[in-house]
Write a protein that holds these residues in place. Sequence first.
Motif, PDB file in Angstrom:
ATOM      1  N   ASP A  57       0.825  -1.210   0.000  1.00 16.02           N
ATOM      2  CA  ASP A  57       0.000   0.000   0.000  1.00 16.02           C
ATOM      3  C   ASP A  57       0.859   1.259   0.000  1.00 16.02           C
ATOM      4  OD1 ASP A  57      -2.255  -1.549  -0.007  1.00 16.02           O
ATOM      5  OD2 ASP A  57      -2.708  -1.247   2.132  1.00 16.02           O
ATOM      6  N   PHE A  58       1.878   1.281   0.822  1.00 12.40           N
ATOM      7  CA  PHE A  58       2.750   2.443   0.917  1.00 12.40           C
ATOM      8  C   PHE A  58       3.376   2.754  -0.440  1.00 12.40           C
ATOM      9  CE2 PHE A  58       6.636   4.755   1.733  1.00 12.40           C
ATOM     10  CZ  PHE A  58       6.268   5.645   2.731  1.00 12.40           C
ATOM     11  N   GLU A  59       3.895   1.722  -1.093  1.00  9.94           N
ATOM     12  CA  GLU A  59       4.570   1.929  -2.376  1.00  9.94           C
ATOM     13  C   GLU A  59       3.593   2.294  -3.488  1.00  9.94           C
ATOM     14  OE1 GLU A  59       7.156  -1.487  -2.821  1.00  9.94           O
ATOM     15  OE2 GLU A  59       8.629  -0.566  -1.475  1.00  9.94           O
ATOM     16  N   ASN A  60       2.338   1.861  -3.388  1.00 11.33           N
ATOM     17  CA  ASN A  60       1.334   2.253  -4.374  1.00 11.33           C
ATOM     18  C   ASN A  60       0.979   3.729  -4.272  1.00 11.33           C
ATOM     19  OD1 ASN A  60       0.982  -0.150  -5.786  1.00 11.33           O
ATOM     20  ND2 ASN A  60      -0.534  -0.902  -4.338  1.00 11.33           N
ATOM     21  N   TYR A  61       0.940   4.249  -3.049  1.00 13.37           N
ATOM     22  CA  TYR A  61       0.492   5.618  -2.838  1.00 13.37           C
ATOM     23  C   TYR A  61       1.612   6.633  -2.665  1.00 13.37           C
ATOM     24  CZ  TYR A  61      -4.125   3.606  -2.303  1.00 13.37           C
ATOM     25  OH  TYR A  61      -5.291   2.945  -2.527  1.00 13.37           O
ATOM     26  N   TYR A  62       2.765   6.200  -2.219  1.00 12.21           N
ATOM     27  CA  TYR A  62       3.829   7.154  -1.905  1.00 12.21           C
ATOM     28  C   TYR A  62       5.099   6.912  -2.721  1.00 12.21           C
ATOM     29  CZ  TYR A  62       0.755   8.204   1.973  1.00 12.21           C
ATOM     30  OH  TYR A  62      -0.332   8.538   2.723  1.00 12.21           O
ATOM     31  N   ASN A  63       5.982   6.097  -2.204  1.00  7.06           N
ATOM     32  CA  ASN A  63       7.294   5.918  -2.798  1.00  7.06           C
ATOM     33  C   ASN A  63       7.854   4.587  -2.303  1.00  7.06           C
ATOM     34  OD1 ASN A  63       9.654   6.473  -4.145  1.00  7.06           O
ATOM     35  ND2 ASN A  63      10.098   8.358  -3.070  1.00  7.06           N
ATOM     36  N   LYS A  64       9.074   4.277  -2.718  1.00  6.12           N
ATOM     37  CA  LYS A  64       9.738   3.082  -2.211  1.00  6.12           C
ATOM     38  C   LYS A  64       9.811   3.162  -0.693  1.00  6.12           C
ATOM     39  CE  LYS A  64      12.023   0.297  -4.199  1.00  6.12           C
ATOM     40  NZ  LYS A  64      11.695  -1.107  -4.452  1.00  6.12           N
ATOM     41  N   LEU A  65       9.475   2.103  -0.029  1.00  3.62           N
ATOM     42  CA  LEU A  65       9.465   2.050   1.431  1.00  3.62           C
ATOM     43  C   LEU A  65      10.845   2.342   2.022  1.00  3.62           C
ATOM     44  CD1 LEU A  65       7.797   1.412   3.979  1.00  3.62           C
ATOM     45  CD2 LEU A  65       8.551  -0.963   3.712  1.00  3.62           C
ATOM     46  N   GLU A  66      11.890   1.904   1.344  1.00  2.41           N
ATOM     47  CA  GLU A  66      13.250   2.068   1.864  1.00  2.41           C
ATOM     48  C   GLU A  66      13.586   3.528   2.159  1.00  2.41           C
ATOM     49  OE1 GLU A  66      13.168  -1.772  -0.423  1.00  2.41           O
ATOM     50  OE2 GLU A  66      12.393   0.238  -0.742  1.00  2.41           O
ATOM     51  N   ALA A  67      13.032   4.447   1.374  1.00  2.00           N
ATOM     52  CA  ALA A  67      13.316   5.873   1.583  1.00  2.00           C
ATOM     53  C   ALA A  67      12.774   6.376   2.919  1.00  2.00           C
ATOM     54  CB  ALA A  67      12.731   6.701   0.437  1.00  2.00           C
ATOM     55  N   SER A  68      11.785   5.693   3.464  1.00  2.00           N
ATOM     56  CA  SER A  68      11.233   6.072   4.765  1.00  2.00           C
ATOM     57  C   SER A  68      11.759   5.195   5.897  1.00  2.00           C
ATOM     58  CB  SER A  68       9.709   5.974   4.735  1.00  2.00           C
ATOM     59  OG  SER A  68       9.186   6.913   3.828  1.00  2.00           O
ATOM     60  N   ILE A  69      12.156   3.988   5.580  1.00  2.00           N
ATOM     61  CA  ILE A  69      12.644   3.064   6.612  1.00  2.00           C
ATOM     62  C   ILE A  69      13.976   3.523   7.198  1.00  2.00           C
ATOM     63  CG2 ILE A  69      13.675   0.765   6.927  1.00  2.00           C
ATOM     64  CD1 ILE A  69      10.702   0.688   7.168  1.00  2.00           C
ATOM     65  N   TYR A  70      14.935   3.899   6.343  1.00  3.82           N
ATOM     66  CA  TYR A  70      16.258   4.182   6.900  1.00  3.82           C
ATOM     67  C   TYR A  70      16.281   5.381   7.850  1.00  3.82           C
ATOM     68  CZ  TYR A  70      17.654   8.009   3.793  1.00  3.82           C
ATOM     69  OH  TYR A  70      17.750   9.216   3.153  1.00  3.82           O
ATOM     70  N   PRO A  71      15.550   6.496   7.607  1.00  4.39           N
ATOM     71  CA  PRO A  71      15.584   7.570   8.610  1.00  4.39           C
ATOM     72  C   PRO A  71      14.955   7.131   9.938  1.00  4.39           C
ATOM     73  CG  PRO A  71      14.713   8.403   6.532  1.00  4.39           C
ATOM     74  CD  PRO A  71      14.800   6.912   6.420  1.00  4.39           C
ATOM     75  N   ALA A  72      13.874   6.341   9.854  1.00  2.16           N
ATOM     76  CA  ALA A  72      13.223   5.867  11.077  1.00  2.16           C
ATOM     77  C   ALA A  72      14.133   4.898  11.829  1.00  2.16           C
ATOM     78  CB  ALA A  72      11.901   5.194  10.731  1.00  2.16           C
ATOM     79  N   LEU A  73      14.784   4.010  11.109  1.00  2.00           N
ATOM     80  CA  LEU A  73      15.668   3.026  11.730  1.00  2.00           C
ATOM     81  C   LEU A  73      16.896   3.691  12.345  1.00  2.00           C
ATOM     82  CD1 LEU A  73      15.845  -0.017  12.179  1.00  2.00           C
ATOM     83  CD2 LEU A  73      17.057  -0.188  10.021  1.00  2.00           C
TER      84      LEU A  73
END
Length: 107
Positions: A57-73
């Motif tokens: 769902d995230f990738e359908n509506y926004y962008n590659k998940l990895e771009a949000s995972i690394y700042p959070a991690l």
Amino acid sequence: MQADLKKEMDAIQISVNKQLDGYTFSISPTIRALIKTWFPDAHPANIIFVSYDIKSDFENYYNKLEASIYPALLGIEKQSDLTQKIHEVRFVDTQTGKVLHIHKIGA
């Protein structure tokens, strides 16, 4: 040599483990300690779990998940802070050792 490593590095590796119902993303204790040295106010996470449905769902509506995972991690709010320390983030499959995704910092 250790002092040089703390100033800057080419890449940070994020381990990706495929589970029955999603993915886990994690960084090593060494990387967590390094992030805390670079950014004392950072709060790196041990692990982040994302279900397959959420990733899709995230990738359908926004962008590659990895771009949000690394700042959070990594627990870093401003990507601009990272550009002074690393050049890329590599997402690596823990089972095969294969690089799944490379995210260029500042690109």
